[in-house]
Design a protein around this motif. Structure first.
Motif, PDB file in Angstrom:
ATOM      1  N   ASN A  72       0.830  -1.205   0.000  1.00 11.03           N
ATOM      2  CA  ASN A  72       0.000   0.000   0.000  1.00 11.03           C
ATOM      3  C   ASN A  72       0.863   1.253   0.000  1.00 11.03           C
ATOM      4  O   ASN A  72       0.642   2.178  -0.781  1.00 11.03           O
ATOM      5  CB  ASN A  72      -0.901   0.035   1.240  1.00 11.03           C
ATOM      6  N   MET A  73       1.855   1.282   0.897  1.00 13.45           N
ATOM      7  CA  MET A  73       2.691   2.473   1.003  1.00 13.45           C
ATOM      8  C   MET A  73       3.501   2.688  -0.276  1.00 13.45           C
ATOM      9  O   MET A  73       3.665   3.821  -0.729  1.00 13.45           O
ATOM     10  CB  MET A  73       3.611   2.353   2.238  1.00 13.45           C
ATOM     11  N   GLU A  74       3.963   1.596  -0.849  1.00  8.10           N
ATOM     12  CA  GLU A  74       4.698   1.701  -2.122  1.00  8.10           C
ATOM     13  C   GLU A  74       3.809   2.335  -3.181  1.00  8.10           C
ATOM     14  O   GLU A  74       4.242   3.200  -3.941  1.00  8.10           O
ATOM     15  CB  GLU A  74       5.115   0.310  -2.606  1.00  8.10           C
ATOM     16  N   GLY A  75       2.553   1.895  -3.206  1.00  8.17           N
ATOM     17  CA  GLY A  75       1.602   2.435  -4.167  1.00  8.17           C
ATOM     18  C   GLY A  75       1.384   3.930  -3.965  1.00  8.17           C
ATOM     19  O   GLY A  75       1.350   4.702  -4.923  1.00  8.17           O
ATOM     20  N   GLN A  76       1.294   4.322  -2.716  1.00  2.53           N
ATOM     21  CA  GLN A  76       1.075   5.744  -2.429  1.00  2.53           C
ATOM     22  C   GLN A  76       2.282   6.578  -2.850  1.00  2.53           C
ATOM     23  O   GLN A  76       2.149   7.658  -3.432  1.00  2.53           O
ATOM     24  CB  GLN A  76       0.785   5.941  -0.936  1.00  2.53           C
TER      25      GLN A  76
END
Lengths: 499, 499
Positions: free
Chosen positions: A306-310
């Motif tokens: 998720n954080m990578e995506g953000q």
């Protein structure tokens, strides 16, 4: 002395496909395994709750209550089990107590037996009413401890937590290890501790994921410590971000003082059923087979993605290391919540914001709510400076009460909201469906009559893909436009398959 | 009391890629990990022998002796380990004793430290000379027991077998579980039995594959029973038909009475190295993640695939079930050899012949040799009627001596054979290479000067494949010829990518 019987909860029908293929498995791909599952000798069959309610109405045009009724019909011998998010039920906000009562009532009526009740923050106040509701309808109330590690979490703390759940009337305790963090020694110590403190007949169920490669040994040690039931997934639906394999559990106990009593012929049928079905859902699967990173980073894989995506959305993937260093700081500021949904997303997103914009320059609304106590209490104190900032930003007071105490009775409103909707069938079940997912249920009610859809590939599609993968040059599937020069003259030409 | 140190043998450089990607990993894809491997704290580093010798010259145009020398240079702190097939060395027939001496001598000279010596039939006579040869050059001679199950194999038998290996001067005992059959309880009983019978200081190494999903627990129980060293593979090269993950082993022992002493930072580097490298070899990988079938069928996966292939070639795939029922009968007739290379192929092929042509109507030459004792002795008696048939067919007498006793000194002949070959460099190493693989070595000697080749995909190829998989219509890679009709006129048109 005959071997001690170890109960097994089979998770193929719920957490397995939730973990492996984004909860996409259609009912029609599961019914064929039900007779074998019903007769294999499981202590319980997990088949409902978690993300399946959402997935049913959002992706599969399927009524989740109908799913439950169907499983009930097809598995008359089984204890059906569900995962319930405490006062959140299966949704994303706290619900008022009577709504919780109604949900549990209707679940029991439609066939549910075992209610595994948990709270992402491990705040027992968020479990209490749901567990009372289960006892009121003579269901089995399983109080859950979400396992996590931090400077503040220790064996004694977990033993005390079990005590609080037993005080609430828990029929059993579940030790739930979402992130495959639970190592053999702590598992042994916690389970032994609970049994020695509250009695050997305290029933303990252990649920662990397999992501880190250690938890098969954890299950062995849990069993040696006295665990009564363990969760596994049939081998064709096991491992990776999923669970340890059912048949392997049976085999590993051979010749020991423990025996699952499961019928291996039935297990092999179940395995073969899902082996044939699983490839249809390949596009929803992640490639992760094993990842021990979490022991160093303390960050579960899903949260990392998720954080990578953000970061990627901001063109800032190169700042991932900073985010990973920021996460434990944010977690500490928030009082060390376990990193599971929704606290993992809340902490993760705030960590990204902190790195991109400066520490707590911008606080998400959810993080503010977390800091102000609107999700409940954590094991640790929260950073008082941040509580002030949260207060200013959210324009809300911090609370110390159980969050649901602030909610007005809402059942009548919920019924009114549902009544306006096209396709609403008048049932309490439909009122609850809309209460849980007001953004999705209206669309679902309107299309429900079209029948469930299967988002897995068909056998034909799989065959075509296989042929294409074999690199057959003529496996052209869609029209392609080329510029083609023939004898010096250029033209735009569209080319497509013949049939 | 401080934790007991558990040694770890890292198998990434040999058995891991042999199991996962058909032994295809190129030296250039391994050297980058060597410094970390050399400093991680392993008891030994398995990097040679098994199928790597064959794969080097057959597929990679690489000199296996050079591979060993390179590893020796890059890992000066490590005990290098190899797998040696007893009197078969690394080839497919028995060799005369002096050839065995030469091979072991040259291996030691070129850098080998630990020789894991095994025989597919567990006939200790086939190990004896190789082990003596290792001791003569001051190498570490590890006598190996191939674990298998049958009506005749039991814990006491394995304990006795260990005794025979110790009598031969074994510096340590390896318990080798190719098929992931070894369950926790038997592992515990065998290791405890060996230690109690021959002394607690008897060093025991345990090697298990992960195919059935039980053997991580087996390693735990082996350690509890006193095992000194266990084999694992770095997590990015683990699981499936391979091995249990190294980092997971480290983590699972945390807080227990055991400690690997490995440097986790180094392990993470090793993991990252192979994580990047592995996708290049995807085409060689099987899809098997977990398979517990072998506990019912007693047939290892590789053997099953072979038999399926043989049936398919005869258009007789539908007879697979009969073959699976025939295998245990053939195995019993042959005296219950373990089902590993080459006995698994020999028994499997004979089972296929029996089903297709009638029981023992046609006996393969290898099966006849097996029945006549030319591979050595098994734990059980052979079917005397079949020995007669084998005799008639092969026109050979049955033997009860060590098969190599029948071999004349052959070193001089082997040297002469090698001398005729283009590219032969005059070394004893080259003589041995040709002795082991007379069908492949001549071709290799002739092309050796071209340098090693890497059969994995390049970074560019991987990128193209990714794009193609994403279904981008313009990821056309090779020219395609179509019949194209434009405005009623047909032409043959060739279309290819623009760049």
């Amino acid at each position: 002395m005959s071997p001690r019987k170890i109960g097994v909860t089979e998770v193929a029908l719920r957490d397995a496909h939730q973990s492996l293929m984004a909860t996409r498995m259609a009912m029609e791909d599961m019914v064929g395994a039900c007779e074998d599952i019903d007769n294999a000798g499981f202590w319980s069959v997990e088949c409902w709750g978690g993300a399946t309610f959402d997935a049913c109405i959002r992706f599969l045009n399927e009524d989740p209550w109908e799913r439950l009724r169907t499983f009930r019909k097809l598995m008359p011998n089984s204890q059906l089990q569900m995962l319930l998010r405490g006062q959140n039920l299966l949704g994303y906000r706290h619900y008022e107590d009577m709504v919780v009562d109604k949900f549990v009532e209707k679940s029991k009526e439609n066939g549910m037996d075992i209610f595994r009740v948990f709270d992402a923050l491990n705040d027992p106040r968020n479990l209490e009413h749901a567990m009372k509701a289960v006892k009121k309808v003579n269901g089995h109330a399983q109080g859950t401890i979400c396992y996590t590690t931090s400077p503040l979490h220790d064996v004694d703390g977990y033993i005390k937590q079990a005590g609080r759940l037993l005080d609430m009337g828990a029929d059993s305790i579940a030790l739930k290890d979402m992130a495959a963090l639970l190592k053999p020694q702590p598992a042994f110590d916690i389970i032994r501790g609970i049994k020695e403190t509250y009695g050997e007949d305290t029933q303990i169920n252990v649920h662990a994921h397999s992501t880190t490669g250690v938890t098969m040994v954890t299950l062995q040690k849990a069993i040696e410590a006295g665990a009564d039931v363990v969760d596994t997934a049939i081998s064709s639906m096991s491992l990776g971000p999923g669970h340890n394999p059912t048949e392997a559990l049976v085999e590993m106990l051979e010749g020991t003082d423990y025996d699952t009593g499961l019928d291996m012929d039935r297990l092999l049928n179940i395995r073969d059923h899902f082996k044939a079905v699983r490839p249809k859902y390949a596009e929803f699967e992640s490639k992760t087979l094993i990842n021990t990173n979490i022991f160093q980073s303390q960050i579960p894989g899903g949260m990392l993605s998720n954080m990578e995506g953000q970061l990627r959305a901001q063109g800032a993937e190169d700042r991932m290391e900073e985010v990973m260093l920021e996460v434990p700081l944010v977690r500490k500021d928030a009082g060390y919540p376990p990193l599971v949904t929704p606290s993992s997303q809340i902490v993760g997103t705030q960590a990204v914001f902190n790195v991109l914009m400066g520490r707590y320059k911008v606080m998400t609304a959810e993080f503010a709510d977390l800091m102000l106590g609107y999700y409940g209490e954590c094991i640790g104190e929260r950073n008082p400076e941040l509580i002030q900032i949260a207060q200013q930003q959210a324009k809300k007071e911090p609370i110390t009460v159980r969050p649901a105490d602030l909610l007005e009775p809402e059942w009548d409103d919920l019924r009114t909201q549902a009544e306006g909707l096209e396709g609403f069938d008048g049932s309490d079940e439909d009122v609850l469906t809309n209460a849980l997912f007001p953004g999705v249920a209206p669309g679902f009610f309107a299309t429900r009559h079209e029948g469930p859809k299967n988002v897995g590939k068909t056998a034909e599609q799989l065959k075509k893909e296989k042929a294409a993968a074999k690199g057959q040059a003529n496996a052209l599937r869609e029209p392609i436009t080329y510029k083609v020069t023939v004898g010096g003259r250029s033209q735009t030409v569209k080319v497509e398959p013949g049939e």
